[in-house]
Scaffold this active site. Sequence first.
Site: not given
Length: 545
Positions: A269, A461, A520
């Site tokens: 991320s 994601d 994710h």
Amino acid sequence: MRYAPVIPLLAAASAAMMPQQQPLRLPDFSQTNLDDWTEPLRDLEKSLKGLTEDVRAVWNSVAMAFPDAFDKANFFSSPKPHNKKPDHEWDYIMKGSDIESLWVTNTAGEKERALHGKLSPYTLRSKAVDPSKLGVDPHVKQYSGYLDDNDKDKHLFYWFFESRNDPKHDPVLLWLNGGPGCSSLTGLFMELGPSSVTKNIKLKYNPSSWNSNASVIFLDQPVNVGFSYSDSSVSNTIAAGKDVYALLTLFFEQFPEYAKQDFHISGESYAGHYIPVFAHEILSHKNRNINLKSILIGNGLTDGLTQYEYYEPMACGKGGWPAVLGTSECQAMNNAYPRCAQLIQACYDTESVWRCVPASIYCNNALIGPYQRTGQNVYDIRNKCEDSNNLCYKELGWISEYLNKPEVQKELGVEVQSYDSCNFDINRNFLFQGDWMQPYHRLVPSLLDEIPVLVYAGDADFICNWLGNEAWTEALEWKGQKKYNKAETQDLKLTEDGTKIGSVKASGNFTFIRLHAGGHMVPHDQPTASLDMLNRWLDGEWLAK
């Protein structure tokens, strides 16, 4: 997460208004009064001598579009309550000043410091964690502790696990969650660490932990994240990089038995920002005890200009999963991207807070907001958000409950009163320092000259989707770009049984991997596949021979 994939401090409206589901916290500005927006800005103008007319026009444009954004502005994060333990309660103490006093004679016969970097302000305090008391990985050697910046009163918490296999020879891995402002202990207990936490707040052994064949350091950074704390703050990635370099230098000096092994930085991320900067900081020091061999960025935010173009395709059924949005919403996102791209390009051209903050606000609202408002999980396009108070995942609440147990904190040597998975004051401050849209991808070409780089992405994601990550790897200008773009994308199959788990594209030092049916947090969704990928990366499978 966070984790989810950013200079003066401006108002902090966005975080105050953002819903609770994002590790990459994204603004949702939908209601306001222009006076509430401009009042904080007027104060800043006095100290910063005002804005030029063209920059003011950009701010006014965003202000008119999202006038309520600043009605809950908050400029500063509160320090976490803490109680620093006396030195005698720690098993190991390493002072940076002692390291700075070490000199060697180089090949030219000249005296120079044994290890470079400004280390004198730092101290590393560590303790041996008794595995039998916590049961996180009961047969593995563990350390926890704090890196102290004594000049700036900053204290970063870490937890280290030896490899389950051969710690004397297996590599060492640093894991970073993103946010910015989210604890890497969520990665430990929810994704790739030795244990997870169940709904009954019990521990469950993870056979696919990334310390199966590597020793792993989980670091809570920047300060005031997780168990880390400070009376000051860090609000940009560059400043955080200095702290991480100091931590690693002192750690490997304190525990030299791990310094000879290969070292890798991994994360997801917002770590797509952190990792290029941290790796660049390490490699900038000629004399170092950090044997950096590669970096791994999972579902990262790295090149906003390229990646933001792919929110519409991913939300509208062009990323391999059914569409979440309807035709009109998809068209509105398409219509908004040119303005978004213009704002991000202005940020790239100037790297100025006055350009970068409006880009973040406009683009996040226009290109992520429509998806966000559906209630679908931004980290997994297949599911609804099941717990909006815990970034859509109930597990995060369980983890916080476990880490807030007094007996757990005592064994780890924790010096703060409570644990939270994410600190959204930090998230807001990074955003309003202009860090979110900074072009940190420009550091990657120089890294590729020295070390391999892996970019991987779970393809379910949305927030840092595989389409955007694949696109920025192909758009990156580096000396191997043409060969990389011509390289064939091949099926990626599980070592054990040949099951197809994704695809891989590699050339020179650059590799992109798409992992099927991973969100994710790939190790959470696809633990076996993610560990297989890691082991093969560490073995150098995709590197040019």
